[in-house]
Design an enzyme around this catalytic site. Structure first.
Site, PDB file in Angstrom:
ATOM      1  N   HIS A 249     -13.743   0.585   4.063  1.00  0.00           N
ATOM      2  CA  HIS A 249     -13.580  -0.697   3.330  1.00  0.00           C
ATOM      3  C   HIS A 249     -14.667  -0.538   2.198  1.00  0.00           C
ATOM      4  O   HIS A 249     -15.781  -0.312   2.439  1.00  0.00           O
ATOM      5  CB  HIS A 249     -13.705  -2.069   3.772  1.00  0.00           C
ATOM      6  CG  HIS A 249     -13.021  -3.062   3.083  1.00  0.00           C
ATOM      7  ND1 HIS A 249     -13.622  -3.832   2.015  1.00  0.00           N
ATOM      8  CD2 HIS A 249     -11.793  -3.869   2.996  1.00  0.00           C
ATOM      9  CE1 HIS A 249     -12.708  -4.688   1.492  1.00  0.00           C
ATOM     10  NE2 HIS A 249     -11.738  -4.810   2.109  1.00  0.00           N
ATOM     11  N   ASP A 307      -5.834  -4.062   7.054  1.00  0.00           N
ATOM     12  CA  ASP A 307      -4.479  -3.537   6.802  1.00  0.00           C
ATOM     13  C   ASP A 307      -4.209  -2.656   8.121  1.00  0.00           C
ATOM     14  O   ASP A 307      -2.702  -2.291   8.147  1.00  0.00           O
ATOM     15  CB  ASP A 307      -4.407  -2.572   5.612  1.00  0.00           C
ATOM     16  CG  ASP A 307      -5.016  -3.277   4.456  1.00  0.00           C
ATOM     17  OD1 ASP A 307      -4.221  -4.368   4.152  1.00  0.00           O
ATOM     18  OD2 ASP A 307      -5.650  -2.964   3.764  1.00  0.00           O
TER      19      ASP A 307
END
Length: 320
Positions: A249, A307
């Site tokens: 991320h 996700d």
């Protein structure tokens, strides 16, 4: 929203995301983000009632949908529908008026699930399902998506809670791409509905809101647990264009706190639906195990993100 990427901390108005996801519901988080404080029980009841009073959309939207192909991407449909809201609700398009901004916010929170469900129903050729305001926000959305006229829809509390958590975990995330887009559009004086439509268009991108869809596609491409080492090797190869989706991320340099909640939620959903043996989940679990123990991933701080499990969960809930 406050994020400490090094420590893996996400706060909404000072409250840990874990606390909000475990103990509250989505509308409570909405109230918190709008007003800065958690509501009292009376304030929560009043806010819920206000949201539910606005869940219906103008009947002309039914005809509006007929202009789309059945196989249109749902994000394309949502961008169009959100922009069109400014043509239906003229009393809340002045972005300089605080009261109109709040009315627009309430309408967007209320009507987006209705429009999203309509987009899904239209894509599969089924009749639209009107909101049922006796249900919770998440239960109402699931019913509008999956109820059919020929039988009574049964609300499943486990699936409803999972949907609620998905909404909470994606409610806000500091100054991300779609938030920046909304603010940029707003800086020109554009009406709130046009601004949100612009944000949804940005969210459509595979590096943003489309990441969970891309992660699910990757798990299908891997196909089986036996093939994981091959794809891990490809991910480490600088000359191979393959990327492991759902890992790493831009902000979090530690485990994404939303991923932990999503992992638990995913297992609850699959257990409730008796799908613990889902091959995609087996691949996901093994991939996560390797990533958390492989020096390459540890050194580059490539931890699973939100996700990674949300795509599997949404697929299990019935979303294509």
């Amino acid at each position: 929203t406050y994020i400490d990427g090094d420590k893996g901390i996400l706060l909404y108005r000072g409250y840990p995301i874990e606390q909000l996801a475990e103990k509250g519901d989505f509308l409570e988080s909405c109230y918190l983000l709008l007003y800065g404080e958690l509501p009292t029980q009376q304030e929560k009841n009043d806010f819920d009632r206000r949201i539910m009073q606005h869940t219906m959309v103008h009947e002309q939207f039914s005809r509006f949908f007929q202009g789309f192909r059945r196989d249109s991407h749902p994000m394309a449909v949502m961008v169009a529908c959100l922009g069109a809201m400014s043509a239906f609700y003229h009393d809340s398009i002045d972005i300089t008026d605080p009261q109109q901004r709040m009315i627009a916010s309430i309408r967007l929170i209320s009507k987006v699930p209705t429009l999203a469900a309509m987009a899904y129903k239209y894509s599969i050729g089924q009749a639209f399902v009107y909101p049922h305001n006796s249900l919770s926000y998440a239960a109402n959305f699931l019913r509008m998506c999956f109820a059919v006229p020929c039988e009574e829809y049964q609300v499943n509390p486990v699936l409803t809670r999972a949907m609620d958590r998905i909404f909470i975990l994606h409610a806000d995330h500091e100054q991300n791409a779609s938030t920046s887009t909304v603010r940029l559009a707003g800086s020109s004086g554009a009406n709130p509905f046009a601004c949100i439509a612009a944000g949804v268009a940005c969210l459509w991108g595979p590096a943003h809101g489309g990441a969970n869809e891309a992660c699910l596609k990757m798990l299908k491409e891997i196909g089986s647990v036996k093939k994981i080492p091959e794809f891990i090797a490809r991910a480490k190869d600088k000359n191979d264009p393959f990327r492991l989706m759902g890992f790493g991320h831009r902000v979090y340099k530690n485990y994404d706190p939303r991923a932990k909640i999503m992992q638990k939620t995913c297992h609850e959903v699959l257990k409730e639906l008796n799908r613990q043996d889902d091959p995609l989940l087996d691949i996901a679990i093994e991939l996560e195990h390797i990533a958390l123990n492989d020096e390459y991933f540890i050194e580059k701080k490539l931890y699973p993100n939100v996700d990674f499990y949300s795509g599997i969960t949404l697929k299990a809930l019935g979303f294509p």
